[in-house]
Design an enzyme around this catalytic site. Sequence first.
Site, PDB file in Angstrom:
ATOM      1  N   HIS A 117       0.880  -1.174   0.000  1.00 59.15           N
ATOM      2  CA  HIS A 117       0.000   0.000   0.000  1.00 59.15           C
ATOM      3  C   HIS A 117       0.920   1.228   0.000  1.00 59.15           C
ATOM      4  O   HIS A 117       2.020   1.185   0.561  1.00 59.15           O
ATOM      5  CB  HIS A 117      -0.831  -0.054   1.285  1.00 59.15           C
ATOM      6  CG  HIS A 117      -1.893   0.987   1.423  1.00 59.15           C
ATOM      7  ND1 HIS A 117      -1.626   2.286   1.759  1.00 59.15           N
ATOM      8  CD2 HIS A 117      -3.237   0.908   1.299  1.00 59.15           C
ATOM      9  CE1 HIS A 117      -2.761   2.970   1.848  1.00 59.15           C
ATOM     10  NE2 HIS A 117      -3.757   2.155   1.560  1.00 59.15           N
ATOM     11  N   GLN A 199      -4.224  -4.865   7.206  1.00 60.78           N
ATOM     12  CA  GLN A 199      -5.223  -5.818   6.700  1.00 60.78           C
ATOM     13  C   GLN A 199      -5.168  -7.160   7.424  1.00 60.78           C
ATOM     14  O   GLN A 199      -5.926  -8.070   7.089  1.00 60.78           O
ATOM     15  CB  GLN A 199      -5.028  -6.048   5.186  1.00 60.78           C
ATOM     16  CG  GLN A 199      -5.293  -4.822   4.340  1.00 60.78           C
ATOM     17  CD  GLN A 199      -6.735  -4.303   4.443  1.00 60.78           C
ATOM     18  OE1 GLN A 199      -7.634  -4.989   4.927  1.00 60.78           O
ATOM     19  NE2 GLN A 199      -6.942  -3.086   3.994  1.00 60.78           N
TER      20      GLN A 199
HETATM   21  N1  PLP Z   1      -1.715  -0.429   4.697  1.00 58.50           N
HETATM   22  C1  PLP Z   1      -2.644  -1.228   4.153  1.00 58.50           C
HETATM   23  C2  PLP Z   1      -2.259  -2.615   3.753  1.00 58.50           C
HETATM   24  C3  PLP Z   1      -3.937  -0.752   3.966  1.00 58.50           C
HETATM   25  O1  PLP Z   1      -4.849  -1.546   3.403  1.00 58.50           O
HETATM   26  C4  PLP Z   1      -4.251   0.565   4.375  1.00 58.50           C
HETATM   27  C5  PLP Z   1      -5.605   1.107   4.160  1.00 58.50           C
HETATM   28  O2  PLP Z   1      -6.359   0.664   3.334  1.00 58.50           O
HETATM   29  C6  PLP Z   1      -3.249   1.339   4.953  1.00 58.50           C
HETATM   30  C7  PLP Z   1      -1.991   0.812   5.100  1.00 58.50           C
HETATM   31  C8  PLP Z   1      -3.527   2.745   5.402  1.00 58.50           C
HETATM   32  O3  PLP Z   1      -4.402   2.767   6.471  1.00 58.50           O
HETATM   33  P1  PLP Z   1      -4.980   4.164   7.021  1.00 58.50           P
HETATM   34  O4  PLP Z   1      -5.615   4.830   5.841  1.00 58.50           O
HETATM   35  O5  PLP Z   1      -5.967   3.750   8.058  1.00 58.50           O
HETATM   36  O6  PLP Z   1      -3.837   4.943   7.552  1.00 58.50           O
END
Ligand code: PLP
Length: 408
Positions: A117, A199
């Site tokens: 991500h 996740q």
């Molecule tokens: N990492 C992963 C694997 C995610 O799926 C997400 C959000 O979808 C994030 C990080 C970021 O999370 P947040 O937007 O709650 O900071």
Amino acid sequence: MNIAKIKQDYDIFVRDDTLVYLDSCATSLTPRPVVAKILEYYNSYNANVARGAYRNSTKATREYELSRKSVANFIYADSSDEIVFTSGTTASLNTIAYGLLNSIKKTHNIVTTAMEHHANFVPWQQLSIKTGAEFRVAPIEKDGTINIDKLLGNIDENTKILALTFVSNVLGTINPIAEIIQKVRKKNPNTLVIIDAAQAVSHLLVDVQKLDCDYLAFSMHKLFGPTGVGILYGKKEKLELLEPLFTGGEMIEEVTDTCTTFREVPQKLEAGTPNIAGVTASREAIDYINSFLFREIRMHEKELMQYCIDSFQKEFGNALKIYGPKDINKRSGAISFTFKNHHPHDIATILDDKMNIAIRAGQHCAMPLHTDVLGVNATARVSFSVYNEKKDIDKLIEGLKEVEKILL
Ligand code: PLP
């Protein structure tokens, strides 16, 4: 699992029993006790934490710190001092990246993978740009898994950081984190291993001591909790390595005109007034997930994933392409797909409009994965949680038939 009963925990379903929510990877729905706990804070003991000498402030501080304990227990941390509250996974990962700025040298390298991500990719890329350290993106296999040997090929004596996701938010791949960490430690015991568990936490039991990671990040809003609360776990001595990204109230020990000394971790990394209601309600979210067994959650999700994959295949054959591992034992949560040449945004809009089905469309904050690895501009994504049932997938299939009719 008794889904009809579980759905009663969510006012959103009570208000709208036609809603099919298939976007829990983006954010999970919030059960009533979590919402009630937020209201309780504002309605009955609204006060700032760690600074008032009156009863409501004492109560707010106690509730806040009980949540820290609860999070520590949930991920099997050694102590609650290893838990820092942030605003989300993104904030946790950026706190680590900024905190290590002065520990990284030009001669170092930083390793991540092609399945991350953006929250676990861009901070490391930017850190490497700022420090001159080499940024290495380990490739992934065609089936959406990590080849451990290839990943280890990127680790050498100069690797300072390995940042890796536990579960991919696009491919659903579950990475064998414990095995990877063990092998990385053998190759370079000085590599700091950072795990993005955003996740993973609502699907798999996460035990930071068994994993032996240095840092781990996740968001409460993907774990039945409120938005605006993130967890940054770090082994105590690894948290101490971090320079604070934010400075200001409540993280200081002494301030003069010329210098400031900071409190110990975790307070050193929690400047300013936190999300008190959100943190407090996070304990309810953990109690909620703890009312299930992870074994039971996993069995339920595997059943749904298999049913979804089989239904896609039966109804649409090769017209619908699924990304990520074929073996459901290697995947969790998300199923991303393309359907003929229909744009995922059109698919999502029609599903919402005709069937009240919520799915995600786009790149899911993973542009390098989409463009460089999958070779597509966007995918549609469905994801499951404890309140989903096979009926939701039947409706999804019906909805995709509508999509076919409308888009031809
Ligand atoms: N990492 C992963 C694997 C995610 O799926 C997400 C959000 O979808 C994030 C990080 C970021 O999370 P947040 O937007 O709650 O900071």
